[in-house]
Design a protein around this motif. Structure first.
Motif, PDB file in Angstrom:
ATOM      1  N   TYR A 168      31.747  49.980  32.866  1.00 54.12           N
ATOM      2  CA  TYR A 168      32.720  49.056  32.313  1.00 54.12           C
ATOM      3  C   TYR A 168      33.429  49.612  31.081  1.00 54.12           C
ATOM      4  N   GLY A 169      33.413  50.920  30.895  1.00 52.64           N
ATOM      5  CA  GLY A 169      34.008  51.524  29.709  1.00 52.64           C
ATOM      6  C   GLY A 169      35.508  51.377  29.625  1.00 52.64           C
ATOM      7  N   THR A 170      36.200  51.476  30.747  1.00 53.48           N
ATOM      8  CA  THR A 170      37.652  51.433  30.748  1.00 53.48           C
ATOM      9  C   THR A 170      38.133  50.440  31.786  1.00 53.48           C
ATOM     10  N   PHE A 171      39.050  49.581  31.373  1.00 52.75           N
ATOM     11  CA  PHE A 171      39.672  48.656  32.310  1.00 52.75           C
ATOM     12  C   PHE A 171      41.101  49.105  32.537  1.00 52.75           C
ATOM     13  N   SER A 172      41.528  49.071  33.774  1.00 56.61           N
ATOM     14  CA  SER A 172      42.880  49.474  34.125  1.00 56.61           C
ATOM     15  C   SER A 172      43.546  48.379  34.951  1.00 56.61           C
ATOM     16  N   LEU A 173      44.735  47.974  34.524  1.00 67.67           N
ATOM     17  CA  LEU A 173      45.541  47.009  35.257  1.00 67.67           C
ATOM     18  C   LEU A 173      46.851  47.695  35.607  1.00 67.67           C
ATOM     19  N   SER A 174      47.155  47.754  36.888  1.00 66.84           N
ATOM     20  CA  SER A 174      48.401  48.358  37.351  1.00 66.84           C
ATOM     21  C   SER A 174      49.295  47.269  37.915  1.00 66.84           C
ATOM     22  N   LEU A 175      50.536  47.249  37.459  1.00 68.27           N
ATOM     23  CA  LEU A 175      51.492  46.262  37.932  1.00 68.27           C
ATOM     24  C   LEU A 175      52.735  46.971  38.460  1.00 68.27           C
ATOM     25  N   LEU A 210      37.379  33.509  34.961  1.00 64.18           N
ATOM     26  CA  LEU A 210      36.230  33.375  34.072  1.00 64.18           C
ATOM     27  C   LEU A 210      35.293  34.579  34.078  1.00 64.18           C
ATOM     28  N   ALA A 211      35.784  35.695  34.569  1.00 61.83           N
ATOM     29  CA  ALA A 211      34.983  36.925  34.594  1.00 61.83           C
ATOM     30  C   ALA A 211      34.782  37.443  33.166  1.00 61.83           C
ATOM     31  N   LEU A 212      33.774  38.282  32.991  1.00 59.45           N
ATOM     32  CA  LEU A 212      33.516  38.871  31.680  1.00 59.45           C
ATOM     33  C   LEU A 212      34.697  39.710  31.194  1.00 59.45           C
ATOM     34  N   SER A 213      35.512  40.158  32.121  1.00 60.96           N
ATOM     35  CA  SER A 213      36.660  40.999  31.780  1.00 60.96           C
ATOM     36  C   SER A 213      37.911  40.187  31.445  1.00 60.96           C
ATOM     37  N   GLN A 214      37.777  38.887  31.255  1.00 65.67           N
ATOM     38  CA  GLN A 214      38.937  38.025  31.003  1.00 65.67           C
ATOM     39  C   GLN A 214      39.779  38.529  29.830  1.00 65.67           C
ATOM     40  N   LYS A 215      39.158  38.815  28.706  1.00 63.76           N
ATOM     41  CA  LYS A 215      39.909  39.271  27.532  1.00 63.76           C
ATOM     42  C   LYS A 215      40.590  40.606  27.791  1.00 63.76           C
ATOM     43  N   ALA A 216      39.919  41.478  28.515  1.00 61.74           N
ATOM     44  CA  ALA A 216      40.513  42.778  28.846  1.00 61.74           C
ATOM     45  C   ALA A 216      41.745  42.600  29.731  1.00 61.74           C
ATOM     46  N   VAL A 217      41.683  41.677  30.676  1.00 60.88           N
ATOM     47  CA  VAL A 217      42.819  41.423  31.569  1.00 60.88           C
ATOM     48  C   VAL A 217      43.989  40.863  30.760  1.00 60.88           C
ATOM     49  N   LEU A 220      55.591  42.407  41.517  1.00 62.75           N
ATOM     50  CA  LEU A 220      55.622  42.559  42.965  1.00 62.75           C
ATOM     51  C   LEU A 220      54.248  42.850  43.545  1.00 62.75           C
ATOM     52  N   ASN A 221      53.429  43.547  42.781  1.00 62.01           N
ATOM     53  CA  ASN A 221      52.074  43.873  43.233  1.00 62.01           C
ATOM     54  C   ASN A 221      51.218  44.155  42.009  1.00 62.01           C
ATOM     55  N   ALA A 222      49.921  44.073  42.181  1.00 63.27           N
ATOM     56  CA  ALA A 222      48.994  44.305  41.078  1.00 63.27           C
ATOM     57  C   ALA A 222      47.706  44.899  41.614  1.00 63.27           C
ATOM     58  N   SER A 223      47.031  45.630  40.757  1.00 64.05           N
ATOM     59  CA  SER A 223      45.739  46.199  41.107  1.00 64.05           C
ATOM     60  C   SER A 223      44.937  46.359  39.819  1.00 64.05           C
ATOM     61  N   ALA A 224      43.632  46.411  39.955  1.00 61.74           N
ATOM     62  CA  ALA A 224      42.754  46.599  38.810  1.00 61.74           C
ATOM     63  C   ALA A 224      41.485  47.296  39.271  1.00 61.74           C
ATOM     64  N   ASN A 225      40.798  47.927  38.333  1.00 62.13           N
ATOM     65  CA  ASN A 225      39.576  48.643  38.682  1.00 62.13           C
ATOM     66  C   ASN A 225      38.342  47.767  38.523  1.00 62.13           C
ATOM     67  N   MET A 226      38.350  46.656  39.239  1.00 63.20           N
ATOM     68  CA  MET A 226      37.212  45.729  39.240  1.00 63.20           C
ATOM     69  C   MET A 226      36.189  46.194  40.282  1.00 63.20           C
ATOM     70  N   VAL A 227      34.953  45.804  40.078  1.00 61.70           N
ATOM     71  CA  VAL A 227      33.888  46.183  41.002  1.00 61.70           C
ATOM     72  C   VAL A 227      34.048  45.471  42.338  1.00 61.70           C
TER      73      VAL A 227
END
Length: 85
Positions: free
Chosen positions: A2-9, A59-66, A19-26
């Motif tokens: 969980y060191g790095t969160f990535s959100l691609s839009l 409500l995931a633990l990554s909410q603030k990161a998102v 138009l599309n989105a992706s993230a490095n969620m488990v």
């Protein structure tokens, strides 16, 4: 893990629509849920609404990161397309 969160839009440069989105969620279900929240929204005009939805429904633990990554995407978009203000 969980060191790095990535959100691609993928954003329409003319309208600001997501138009599309992706993230490095488990879990892929989490990514799909996030996509349901983001796709079809406007990166610039729907920012506050997206943040509220994320706070209430994501409500995931990554909410603030998102939320932080979403705001970073807004700022970066405005750097690239300053006329979009």
């Amino acid at each position: 893990m969980y060191g790095t969160f990535s959100l691609s839009l993928i954003i329409d440069g003319h309208t600001g629509m997501i138009l599309n989105a992706s993230a490095n969620m488990v879990m892929q279900d989490t990514v799909e849920f996030l996509k349901d929240i983001l796709i079809g929204r406007n990166l610039l005009t729907d920012g506050e609404a997206v943040t509220l939805i994320l706070k209430k429904r994501f409500l995931a633990l990554s909410q603030k990161a998102v939320i932080t990554a979403f705001k970073d995407a807004q700022n970066h978009f405005l750097l690239v397309y300053p006329q979009a203000k």
